[in-house]
Design an enzyme around this catalytic site. Structure first.
Site, PDB file in Angstrom:
ATOM      1  N   GLU A 147      -3.072  24.838 -53.480  1.00 33.67           N
ATOM      2  CA  GLU A 147      -2.247  25.136 -52.459  1.00 33.67           C
ATOM      3  C   GLU A 147      -2.558  24.034 -51.212  1.00 33.67           C
ATOM      4  O   GLU A 147      -1.848  23.635 -50.377  1.00 33.67           O
ATOM      5  CB  GLU A 147      -2.570  26.522 -51.782  1.00 33.67           C
ATOM      6  CG  GLU A 147      -1.999  27.472 -52.712  1.00 33.67           C
ATOM      7  CD  GLU A 147      -2.142  29.174 -52.321  1.00 33.67           C
ATOM      8  OE1 GLU A 147      -2.780  29.100 -51.014  1.00 33.67           O
ATOM      9  OE2 GLU A 147      -1.524  29.956 -52.659  1.00 33.67           O
ATOM     10  N   GLU A 170      -9.722  30.680 -46.144  1.00 36.20           N
ATOM     11  CA  GLU A 170      -8.915  31.398 -47.092  1.00 36.20           C
ATOM     12  C   GLU A 170      -9.496  32.845 -47.070  1.00 36.20           C
ATOM     13  O   GLU A 170     -10.364  33.241 -47.956  1.00 36.20           O
ATOM     14  CB  GLU A 170      -9.158  30.701 -48.560  1.00 36.20           C
ATOM     15  CG  GLU A 170      -8.646  29.224 -48.701  1.00 36.20           C
ATOM     16  CD  GLU A 170      -6.992  29.118 -48.724  1.00 36.20           C
ATOM     17  OE1 GLU A 170      -6.257  30.017 -48.800  1.00 36.20           O
ATOM     18  OE2 GLU A 170      -6.568  28.059 -48.082  1.00 36.20           O
ATOM     19  N   GLU A 179      -9.355  31.946 -58.036  1.00 34.92           N
ATOM     20  CA  GLU A 179      -8.855  31.837 -56.477  1.00 34.92           C
ATOM     21  C   GLU A 179      -9.271  30.600 -56.049  1.00 34.92           C
ATOM     22  O   GLU A 179      -8.323  30.230 -55.275  1.00 34.92           O
ATOM     23  CB  GLU A 179      -9.298  33.143 -56.114  1.00 34.92           C
ATOM     24  CG  GLU A 179      -8.773  32.981 -54.417  1.00 34.92           C
ATOM     25  CD  GLU A 179      -7.275  33.356 -54.306  1.00 34.92           C
ATOM     26  OE1 GLU A 179      -6.659  32.213 -53.516  1.00 34.92           O
ATOM     27  OE2 GLU A 179      -6.774  33.971 -55.033  1.00 34.92           O
TER      28      GLU A 179
END
Length: 120
Positions: free
Chosen positions: A78, A30, A71
């Site tokens: 996700e 990520e 995050e």
């Protein structure tokens, strides 16, 4: 009744290992996590000369790390959504958008906190 498994110190060691695996996976896969980790490190260093009180120092350090934490959670959402396939589904899109919105709110709050302390 709780789920069976390790207890005591063994459970804590396993939990720490899983957390490290999460950090490694996030860093590897990520870009946003890498960017916000760098932001957290830079802002933590800058917080010391910028702050005039312990409260300011705490706020200037905590806000970027809360953003980093959100995050991580967004990336987890996700990953779960992506695991179920590439086809579009309204609920999958909503979940991803809501996670993104949470990160955006935290970035705004972090920016506001830094702005307010620097200007005050």
């Amino acid at each position: 009744m709780g789920k069976p498994g390790a207890t005591g110190l063994t459970r804590i060691i396993h939990a720490a290992r899983y957390s490290m695996q999460g950090f490694k996976a996030g860093y590897k896969h990520e870009a946003a996590i890498r960017q916000e980790l760098l932001l957290g490190i830079v802002l933590t260093i800058l917080a010391f000369p910028v702050s005039d009180s312990v409260v300011e120092l705490i706020l200037l350090i905590v806000m970027p790390w809360l953003t980093f934490t959100v995050e991580i959670l967004n990336s987890a959402i996700e990953a779960v959504v992506d695991r179920f396939g590439d086809e579009y589904h309204e609920l999958s899109g909503r979940a991803k958008d809501l996670g993104s919105a949470a990160v955006f709110v935290m970035l705004c709050l972090t920016g506001f906190t830094w702005f307010a302390i620097l200007v005050a």
